[in-house]
Design a protein around this motif. Sequence first.
Motif, PDB file in Angstrom:
ATOM      1  N   GLY A 104       0.840  -0.630   0.224  1.00 23.39           N
ATOM      2  CA  GLY A 104       0.203  -0.336   0.081  1.00 23.39           C
ATOM      3  C   GLY A 104       1.049   1.305   0.115  1.00 23.39           C
ATOM      4  N   ILE A 105       2.291   0.812  -0.234  1.00 28.19           N
ATOM      5  CA  ILE A 105       3.110   2.273   0.215  1.00 28.19           C
ATOM      6  C   ILE A 105       3.433   3.008  -1.343  1.00 28.19           C
ATOM      7  N   SER A 106       3.499   4.117  -1.654  1.00 30.45           N
ATOM      8  CA  SER A 106       3.736   4.770  -2.336  1.00 30.45           C
ATOM      9  C   SER A 106       5.441   4.959  -3.169  1.00 30.45           C
ATOM     10  N   VAL A 107       5.396   4.386  -4.252  1.00 31.72           N
ATOM     11  CA  VAL A 107       7.087   4.227  -4.557  1.00 31.72           C
ATOM     12  C   VAL A 107       7.743   5.303  -5.750  1.00 31.72           C
ATOM     13  N   PHE A 108       8.732   6.124  -4.762  1.00 27.74           N
ATOM     14  CA  PHE A 108       9.763   7.300  -5.654  1.00 27.74           C
ATOM     15  C   PHE A 108      11.275   6.570  -6.140  1.00 27.74           C
ATOM     16  N   VAL A 109      11.412   6.157  -7.786  1.00 29.84           N
ATOM     17  CA  VAL A 109      12.633   5.507  -6.941  1.00 29.84           C
ATOM     18  C   VAL A 109      13.541   7.004  -7.887  1.00 29.84           C
ATOM     19  N   LEU A 110      14.476   6.582  -7.487  1.00 34.08           N
ATOM     20  CA  LEU A 110      15.372   8.208  -7.787  1.00 34.08           C
ATOM     21  C   LEU A 110      16.624   7.457  -8.325  1.00 34.08           C
ATOM     22  N   LYS A 111      16.916   8.134  -9.918  1.00 34.88           N
ATOM     23  CA  LYS A 111      18.402   8.114 -10.329  1.00 34.88           C
ATOM     24  C   LYS A 111      18.778   9.537  -9.620  1.00 34.88           C
ATOM     25  N   TYR A 112      19.738   8.808  -9.112  1.00 37.39           N
ATOM     26  CA  TYR A 112      20.899   9.971  -9.352  1.00 37.39           C
ATOM     27  C   TYR A 112      22.058   9.873 -10.128  1.00 37.39           C
ATOM     28  N   ARG A 113      22.778  11.071  -9.807  1.00 38.06           N
ATOM     29  CA  ARG A 113      24.156  11.561 -10.409  1.00 38.06           C
ATOM     30  C   ARG A 113      25.168  10.613  -9.494  1.00 38.06           C
ATOM     31  N   LEU A 114      25.918  10.247 -10.521  1.00 35.59           N
ATOM     32  CA  LEU A 114      27.187   8.936 -10.570  1.00 35.59           C
ATOM     33  C   LEU A 114      28.946   9.399 -10.574  1.00 35.59           C
ATOM     34  N   ALA A 115      28.763   9.564  -8.885  1.00 41.02           N
ATOM     35  CA  ALA A 115      30.765   9.658  -8.621  1.00 41.02           C
ATOM     36  C   ALA A 115      31.725   9.776  -9.190  1.00 41.02           C
ATOM     37  N   ARG A 116      31.481   7.946  -9.060  1.00 38.97           N
ATOM     38  CA  ARG A 116      32.491   7.140  -9.268  1.00 38.97           C
ATOM     39  C   ARG A 116      32.455   6.354 -10.625  1.00 38.97           C
TER      40      ARG A 116
END
Length: 297
Positions: A104-116
């Motif tokens: 029952g949880i709404s989800v937001f999957v993050l695409k983030y910037r990659l430092a390595r």
Amino acid sequence: MMRLLLLAASCLLGSAALAQVPKTPATVPLWTSGAPGSEGRRGEAEQAQDYWIKNVHNPSLTVFPADPRHANGASVVVVPGGGHRIIVWTSEGIAVAQALNRMGISVFVLKYRLAREEGSRYTIEGDALGDLRRAVRWVRANAKQYDLDPNRVGVMGFSAGGELVSMLADNKPAAALPPPRDPIDRENARPDFQIQVFPGPLGIPANDAAEAPPAFIAAGSLDQCCAEPAVTLYEQLRKAGVPAELHMYANADHAFNLGEASNLLSILHWPDRLHDWLIDSGFLDDRSRRSAASKAE
């Protein structure tokens, strides 16, 4: 008559099949005018293959709303791992979103910037963490649109994603944050709860454990990378009086995810333990919404 019945049945079956086709989840940018610090590379396309994504220069959230029939108003920003070189998108992103949706949880999957990532000029502490901070703020700013409780916004990190979660949830900012650029930046970036799945060592030991939100932590006892950070964080939170629950799984190593490649029953069922914790902690009921309503009366 028989032909009519068969035709009607085939139409009904066709409609049911269409109804079962999952909708393509929407993806929303964290900054409509582009992420600060990515100005020179915003035009580059993301790269994706097999299970991973990289070359992220426009950080975003992919939205998986809970089914309205059993949505409870809770939300989680999921931060997949990948060593800050790639984002493990399928098993630590999409599959996790679907599992949380069933709760029952709404989800937001993050695409983030990659430092390595090769050729990257981003930093973990500045850009990647800034993307997660912005993501929590974005969810709160848009809570009404998705019928979410802004007081039940959690973060869930796997491995390198867990490092970002710990930096945000368990530590003070390493430097002064930039002034707000828009109304979203004025939202509170502190999560209401954290879920750490084999978290990496960055950000642990924490420097602000006493102010950390409640935590669910899981790791494998054989994990040379991340067993110790999981135990260390738990002990810090416990001693600071922060509600925390730790599950260390015998004979389990790193990246067990949802148990896709494991025959261990404990690994197959660890999401059930998370579900238990979320219920026991009150994050899956409307307690905070009821409280807010009573205060307004």
